[in-house]
Design a protein around this motif. Structure first.
Motif, PDB file in Angstrom:
ATOM      1  N   PHE A 197       0.828  -4.927 -15.237  1.00 42.88           N
ATOM      2  CA  PHE A 197       1.149  -3.855 -14.286  1.00 42.88           C
ATOM      3  C   PHE A 197      -0.085  -3.464 -13.470  1.00 42.88           C
ATOM      4  O   PHE A 197      -0.013  -3.319 -12.249  1.00 42.88           O
ATOM      5  CB  PHE A 197       1.687  -2.638 -15.048  1.00 42.88           C
ATOM      6  CG  PHE A 197       2.088  -1.516 -14.155  1.00 42.88           C
ATOM      7  CD1 PHE A 197       3.255  -1.577 -13.417  1.00 42.88           C
ATOM      8  CD2 PHE A 197       1.281  -0.384 -14.047  1.00 42.88           C
ATOM      9  CE1 PHE A 197       3.613  -0.533 -12.586  1.00 42.88           C
ATOM     10  CE2 PHE A 197       1.630   0.651 -13.226  1.00 42.88           C
ATOM     11  CZ  PHE A 197       2.810   0.589 -12.486  1.00 42.88           C
ATOM     12  N   VAL A 198      -1.210  -3.319 -14.135  1.00 45.05           N
ATOM     13  CA  VAL A 198      -2.445  -2.971 -13.432  1.00 45.05           C
ATOM     14  C   VAL A 198      -2.865  -4.100 -12.496  1.00 45.05           C
ATOM     15  O   VAL A 198      -3.256  -3.862 -11.347  1.00 45.05           O
ATOM     16  CB  VAL A 198      -3.564  -2.627 -14.443  1.00 45.05           C
ATOM     17  CG1 VAL A 198      -4.907  -2.500 -13.759  1.00 45.05           C
ATOM     18  CG2 VAL A 198      -3.227  -1.353 -15.191  1.00 45.05           C
ATOM     19  N   ALA A 199      -2.773  -5.349 -12.956  1.00 44.95           N
ATOM     20  CA  ALA A 199      -3.149  -6.490 -12.116  1.00 44.95           C
ATOM     21  C   ALA A 199      -2.258  -6.590 -10.883  1.00 44.95           C
ATOM     22  O   ALA A 199      -2.744  -6.835  -9.766  1.00 44.95           O
ATOM     23  CB  ALA A 199      -3.088  -7.781 -12.926  1.00 44.95           C
ATOM     24  N   VAL A 200      -0.956  -6.389 -11.052  1.00 42.93           N
ATOM     25  CA  VAL A 200      -0.039  -6.436  -9.912  1.00 42.93           C
ATOM     26  C   VAL A 200      -0.331  -5.289  -8.951  1.00 42.93           C
ATOM     27  O   VAL A 200      -0.323  -5.471  -7.724  1.00 42.93           O
ATOM     28  CB  VAL A 200       1.428  -6.405 -10.399  1.00 42.93           C
ATOM     29  CG1 VAL A 200       2.396  -6.143  -9.258  1.00 42.93           C
ATOM     30  CG2 VAL A 200       1.774  -7.714 -11.092  1.00 42.93           C
ATOM     31  N   ALA A 201      -0.617  -4.107  -9.460  1.00 45.81           N
ATOM     32  CA  ALA A 201      -0.918  -2.965  -8.591  1.00 45.81           C
ATOM     33  C   ALA A 201      -2.180  -3.214  -7.772  1.00 45.81           C
ATOM     34  O   ALA A 201      -2.213  -2.971  -6.560  1.00 45.81           O
ATOM     35  CB  ALA A 201      -1.055  -1.693  -9.417  1.00 45.81           C
ATOM     36  N   PHE A 202      -3.231  -3.728  -8.422  1.00 44.43           N
ATOM     37  CA  PHE A 202      -4.464  -4.022  -7.683  1.00 44.43           C
ATOM     38  C   PHE A 202      -4.259  -5.157  -6.688  1.00 44.43           C
ATOM     39  O   PHE A 202      -4.786  -5.131  -5.574  1.00 44.43           O
ATOM     40  CB  PHE A 202      -5.607  -4.371  -8.643  1.00 44.43           C
ATOM     41  CG  PHE A 202      -6.316  -3.166  -9.178  1.00 44.43           C
ATOM     42  CD1 PHE A 202      -7.083  -2.358  -8.345  1.00 44.43           C
ATOM     43  CD2 PHE A 202      -6.229  -2.840 -10.513  1.00 44.43           C
ATOM     44  CE1 PHE A 202      -7.740  -1.255  -8.838  1.00 44.43           C
ATOM     45  CE2 PHE A 202      -6.883  -1.721 -11.011  1.00 44.43           C
ATOM     46  CZ  PHE A 202      -7.640  -0.932 -10.174  1.00 44.43           C
ATOM     47  N   GLY A 203      -3.498  -6.180  -7.082  1.00 40.79           N
ATOM     48  CA  GLY A 203      -3.227  -7.290  -6.166  1.00 40.79           C
ATOM     49  C   GLY A 203      -2.427  -6.843  -4.955  1.00 40.79           C
ATOM     50  O   GLY A 203      -2.719  -7.242  -3.819  1.00 40.79           O
ATOM     51  N   ALA A 204      -1.414  -6.009  -5.168  1.00 41.33           N
ATOM     52  CA  ALA A 204      -0.624  -5.493  -4.049  1.00 41.33           C
ATOM     53  C   ALA A 204      -1.484  -4.626  -3.144  1.00 41.33           C
ATOM     54  O   ALA A 204      -1.367  -4.694  -1.913  1.00 41.33           O
ATOM     55  CB  ALA A 204       0.566  -4.696  -4.580  1.00 41.33           C
ATOM     56  N   GLY A 205      -2.359  -3.827  -3.720  1.00 37.97           N
ATOM     57  CA  GLY A 205      -3.255  -3.004  -2.899  1.00 37.97           C
ATOM     58  C   GLY A 205      -4.182  -3.856  -2.050  1.00 37.97           C
ATOM     59  O   GLY A 205      -4.427  -3.556  -0.875  1.00 37.97           O
ATOM     60  N   ARG A 206      -4.667  -4.932  -2.624  1.00 38.23           N
ATOM     61  CA  ARG A 206      -5.564  -5.822  -1.880  1.00 38.23           C
ATOM     62  C   ARG A 206      -4.824  -6.529  -0.749  1.00 38.23           C
ATOM     63  O   ARG A 206      -5.365  -6.733   0.330  1.00 38.23           O
ATOM     64  CB  ARG A 206      -6.175  -6.843  -2.832  1.00 38.23           C
ATOM     65  CG  ARG A 206      -7.094  -7.833  -2.145  1.00 38.23           C
ATOM     66  CD  ARG A 206      -7.827  -8.619  -3.177  1.00 38.23           C
ATOM     67  NE  ARG A 206      -9.052  -7.937  -3.498  1.00 38.23           N
ATOM     68  CZ  ARG A 206     -10.265  -8.465  -3.294  1.00 38.23           C
ATOM     69  NH1 ARG A 206     -10.368  -9.670  -2.835  1.00 38.23           N
ATOM     70  NH2 ARG A 206     -11.332  -7.797  -3.586  1.00 38.23           N
ATOM     71  N   LEU A 207      -3.588  -6.918  -0.995  1.00 40.37           N
ATOM     72  CA  LEU A 207      -2.817  -7.615   0.031  1.00 40.37           C
ATOM     73  C   LEU A 207      -2.338  -6.692   1.148  1.00 40.37           C
ATOM     74  O   LEU A 207      -2.213  -7.108   2.301  1.00 40.37           O
ATOM     75  CB  LEU A 207      -1.617  -8.321  -0.601  1.00 40.37           C
ATOM     76  CG  LEU A 207      -1.932  -9.514  -1.491  1.00 40.37           C
ATOM     77  CD1 LEU A 207      -0.660 -10.015  -2.156  1.00 40.37           C
ATOM     78  CD2 LEU A 207      -2.594 -10.620  -0.686  1.00 40.37           C
ATOM     79  N   LEU A 208      -2.043  -5.452   0.840  1.00 37.44           N
ATOM     80  CA  LEU A 208      -1.432  -4.543   1.812  1.00 37.44           C
ATOM     81  C   LEU A 208      -2.421  -3.692   2.605  1.00 37.44           C
ATOM     82  O   LEU A 208      -2.054  -3.131   3.626  1.00 37.44           O
ATOM     83  CB  LEU A 208      -0.434  -3.620   1.102  1.00 37.44           C
ATOM     84  CG  LEU A 208       0.763  -4.319   0.463  1.00 37.44           C
ATOM     85  CD1 LEU A 208       1.608  -3.318  -0.294  1.00 37.44           C
ATOM     86  CD2 LEU A 208       1.589  -5.044   1.519  1.00 37.44           C
ATOM     87  N   ARG A 209      -3.655  -3.552   2.148  1.00 38.38           N
ATOM     88  CA  ARG A 209      -4.582  -2.669   2.841  1.00 38.38           C
ATOM     89  C   ARG A 209      -5.156  -3.351   4.085  1.00 38.38           C
ATOM     90  O   ARG A 209      -5.348  -4.569   4.110  1.00 38.38           O
ATOM     91  CB  ARG A 209      -5.707  -2.237   1.917  1.00 38.38           C
ATOM     92  CG  ARG A 209      -6.671  -3.343   1.599  1.00 38.38           C
ATOM     93  CD  ARG A 209      -7.823  -2.827   0.752  1.00 38.38           C
ATOM     94  NE  ARG A 209      -8.709  -3.935   0.434  1.00 38.38           N
ATOM     95  CZ  ARG A 209      -9.213  -4.152  -0.748  1.00 38.38           C
ATOM     96  NH1 ARG A 209      -8.929  -3.332  -1.726  1.00 38.38           N
ATOM     97  NH2 ARG A 209     -10.002  -5.178  -0.950  1.00 38.38           N
ATOM     98  N   PRO A 210      -5.430  -2.545   5.110  1.00 42.01           N
ATOM     99  CA  PRO A 210      -6.075  -3.130   6.288  1.00 42.01           C
ATOM    100  C   PRO A 210      -7.565  -3.311   6.037  1.00 42.01           C
ATOM    101  O   PRO A 210      -8.208  -2.491   5.382  1.00 42.01           O
ATOM    102  CB  PRO A 210      -5.828  -2.083   7.374  1.00 42.01           C
ATOM    103  CG  PRO A 210      -5.670  -0.803   6.639  1.00 42.01           C
ATOM    104  CD  PRO A 210      -5.059  -1.156   5.314  1.00 42.01           C
ATOM    105  N   VAL A 211      -8.124  -4.390   6.570  1.00 38.03           N
ATOM    106  CA  VAL A 211      -9.547  -4.673   6.410  1.00 38.03           C
ATOM    107  C   VAL A 211     -10.166  -4.725   7.798  1.00 38.03           C
ATOM    108  O   VAL A 211      -9.990  -5.691   8.530  1.00 38.03           O
ATOM    109  CB  VAL A 211      -9.774  -6.005   5.670  1.00 38.03           C
ATOM    110  CG1 VAL A 211     -11.255  -6.280   5.518  1.00 38.03           C
ATOM    111  CG2 VAL A 211      -9.092  -5.982   4.316  1.00 38.03           C
TER     112      VAL A 211
END
Length: 139
Positions: free
Chosen positions: A37-51
């Motif tokens: 759950f934590v890994a998926v949450a961090f992965g989704a945050g990395r994919l969805l955030r603007p850089v």
């Protein structure tokens, strides 16, 4: 007869062991689900955030003030000493609540009273030692 009794005892032990390890497998499965759950949450945050890196965003944030000078600051040791003394007396006050509960129970009064005086004696000796060393003087 002994062989049958030995076999049934071994079978019962296997059933107990299987139940024991089954309960640990549930704990392991829950730990795995938590990590996923934590890994998926961090992965989704990395994919969805603007850089969009800019020089301003790459600066160290320091309460809205541009950082100037080194990041090294001197801290007085006496603050740590007072914090440590606070922690000691906070632990003392936390110890008082269960002590008062047991002290009120019939048959435990004298024993718990002696235990509390021993505990307070240790605290008093530590405080006296700190006072004799001059730790408690504010300069």
């Amino acid at each position: 007869m002994r062989e049958t009794l030995g076999d049934s005892t071994a079978a019962a032990a296997n059933v107990v062991a299987a139940g024991y390890f089954r309960s640990y497998s549930v704990v392991g499965l829950l730990a795995l689900v938590g990590v996923l759950f934590v890994a998926v949450a961090f992965g989704a945050g990395r994919l969805l955030r603007p850089v969009v890196p800019t020089p301003e965003k790459l600066l160290t944030y320091e309460c809205g003030v541009d950082p100037v000078g080194e990041g090294w600051a001197h801290t007085q040791v006496r603050y740590y000493v007072y914090a440590f003394l606070y922690v000691i007396f906070a632990v003392d006050s936390v110890f008082l609540f269960p002590w008062a509960t047991v002290f009120a129970a019939p048959g435990y009064g004298a024993t718990t009273l002696v235990e509390m005086f021993v505990f307070l004696g240790f605290l008093a000796v530590g405080l006296l030692y700190a006072y004799k060393k001059g730790v408690l003087t504010w300069t």
